[in-house]
Motif scaffolding. Structure first.
Motif, PDB file in Angstrom:
ATOM      1  N   ASP A   1      72.056  65.081  39.749  1.00 60.29           N
ATOM      2  CA  ASP A   1      70.839  65.651  39.161  1.00 60.29           C
ATOM      3  C   ASP A   1      70.575  67.019  39.795  1.00 60.29           C
ATOM      4  OD1 ASP A   1      70.431  63.482  37.444  1.00 60.29           O
ATOM      5  OD2 ASP A   1      69.369  62.367  39.015  1.00 60.29           O
ATOM      6  N   ARG A   2      69.485  67.156  40.510  1.00 54.64           N
ATOM      7  CA  ARG A   2      69.168  68.442  41.156  1.00 54.64           C
ATOM      8  C   ARG A   2      69.507  68.444  42.632  1.00 54.64           C
ATOM      9  NH1 ARG A   2      63.403  70.074  38.452  1.00 54.64           N
ATOM     10  NH2 ARG A   2      64.231  70.296  36.344  1.00 54.64           N
ATOM     11  N   GLU A   3      69.999  67.351  43.119  1.00 54.32           N
ATOM     12  CA  GLU A   3      70.319  67.225  44.535  1.00 54.32           C
ATOM     13  C   GLU A   3      71.787  67.562  44.793  1.00 54.32           C
ATOM     14  OE1 GLU A   3      69.470  63.845  47.455  1.00 54.32           O
ATOM     15  OE2 GLU A   3      68.143  63.480  45.750  1.00 54.32           O
ATOM     16  N   GLU A   4      72.010  68.297  45.853  1.00 62.48           N
ATOM     17  CA  GLU A   4      73.382  68.590  46.251  1.00 62.48           C
ATOM     18  C   GLU A   4      73.759  67.653  47.380  1.00 62.48           C
ATOM     19  OE1 GLU A   4      74.699  72.565  46.613  1.00 62.48           O
ATOM     20  OE2 GLU A   4      73.099  73.311  45.333  1.00 62.48           O
ATOM     21  N   LYS A   5      74.958  67.105  47.294  1.00 65.97           N
ATOM     22  CA  LYS A   5      75.437  66.157  48.298  1.00 65.97           C
ATOM     23  C   LYS A   5      76.687  66.713  48.969  1.00 65.97           C
ATOM     24  CE  LYS A   5      72.869  62.526  46.894  1.00 65.97           C
ATOM     25  NZ  LYS A   5      72.133  61.589  47.612  1.00 65.97           N
ATOM     26  N   TYR A   6      76.794  66.445  50.251  1.00 62.04           N
ATOM     27  CA  TYR A   6      77.958  66.836  51.024  1.00 62.04           C
ATOM     28  C   TYR A   6      78.453  65.620  51.794  1.00 62.04           C
ATOM     29  CZ  TYR A   6      76.305  71.570  50.144  1.00 62.04           C
ATOM     30  OH  TYR A   6      75.891  72.721  49.549  1.00 62.04           O
ATOM     31  N   GLU A   7      79.774  65.480  51.852  1.00 59.82           N
ATOM     32  CA  GLU A   7      80.350  64.365  52.591  1.00 59.82           C
ATOM     33  C   GLU A   7      81.544  64.878  53.389  1.00 59.82           C
ATOM     34  OE1 GLU A   7      82.634  60.131  51.734  1.00 59.82           O
ATOM     35  OE2 GLU A   7      81.692  61.202  50.079  1.00 59.82           O
ATOM     36  N   ILE A   8      81.567  64.570  54.668  1.00 56.72           N
ATOM     37  CA  ILE A   8      82.697  64.971  55.500  1.00 56.72           C
ATOM     38  C   ILE A   8      83.859  64.036  55.190  1.00 56.72           C
ATOM     39  CG2 ILE A   8      83.558  65.199  57.843  1.00 56.72           C
ATOM     40  CD1 ILE A   8      80.685  65.871  58.690  1.00 56.72           C
ATOM     41  N   ILE A   9      84.939  64.622  54.719  1.00 55.66           N
ATOM     42  CA  ILE A   9      86.117  63.854  54.323  1.00 55.66           C
ATOM     43  C   ILE A   9      87.102  63.718  55.487  1.00 55.66           C
ATOM     44  CG2 ILE A   9      88.069  63.751  52.719  1.00 55.66           C
ATOM     45  CD1 ILE A   9      85.382  63.369  51.387  1.00 55.66           C
ATOM     46  N   GLU A  10      87.332  64.831  56.160  1.00 57.49           N
ATOM     47  CA  GLU A  10      88.304  64.818  57.248  1.00 57.49           C
ATOM     48  C   GLU A  10      87.947  65.870  58.281  1.00 57.49           C
ATOM     49  OE1 GLU A  10      93.116  64.419  57.658  1.00 57.49           O
ATOM     50  OE2 GLU A  10      92.161  64.435  55.708  1.00 57.49           O
TER      51      GLU A  10
END
Length: 121
Positions: A8-17
């Motif tokens: 939606d309007r939220e940005e998500k970040y995820e540490i992969i490596e």
């Protein structure tokens, strides 16, 4: 390495490596004479990466080079990058200095204009 996506309007970040800088052997910009955001990072295996932009790719390479010079002082290869943009003291570096670059280009253009309008007797 971070994965980015929008919900939606939220940005998500995820540490992969994660990697250690001491394990990095080389950064390969692939093509120094083209404007592309792709590069390879060589650790125990090669990782194909894509930066947000070509400017951010160069900023990332300059930052890694600076961190290496400050903390590790090891032989660190940066290949297939334009050396003009890798030097931190270069007037063309784009690490938060875009305004300075534009000002210098305008200054040189103004000087050329003034010289072209001057009459020499």
């Amino acid at each position: 390495m971070v994965k980015h996506w929008r919900v939606d309007r939220e940005e998500k970040y995820e540490i992969i490596e994660k990697w250690f800088l001491k394990d990095l052997e080389m950064i390969d910009g692939k093509e120094a004479d083209t404007d592309n955001p792709y590069f390879d990072m060589h650790f125990h295996k090669v990782y194909n990466m894509e930066a947000y932009s070509c400017a951010s790719k160069y900023t990332f390479a300059r930052t890694l080079n600076k961190l290496n010079a400050t903390y590790l002082k090891k032989d660190f290869k940066i290949v297939n990058f334009d050396d003009t943009y890798l030097n931190d003291d270069s007037i063309w570096s784009s690490s938060n200095r875009d305004f300075i670059v534009v000002m210098r280009v305008c200054f040189y253009a103004f000087n050329l204009l003034c010289l072209s309008l001057c009459r020499f007797s």
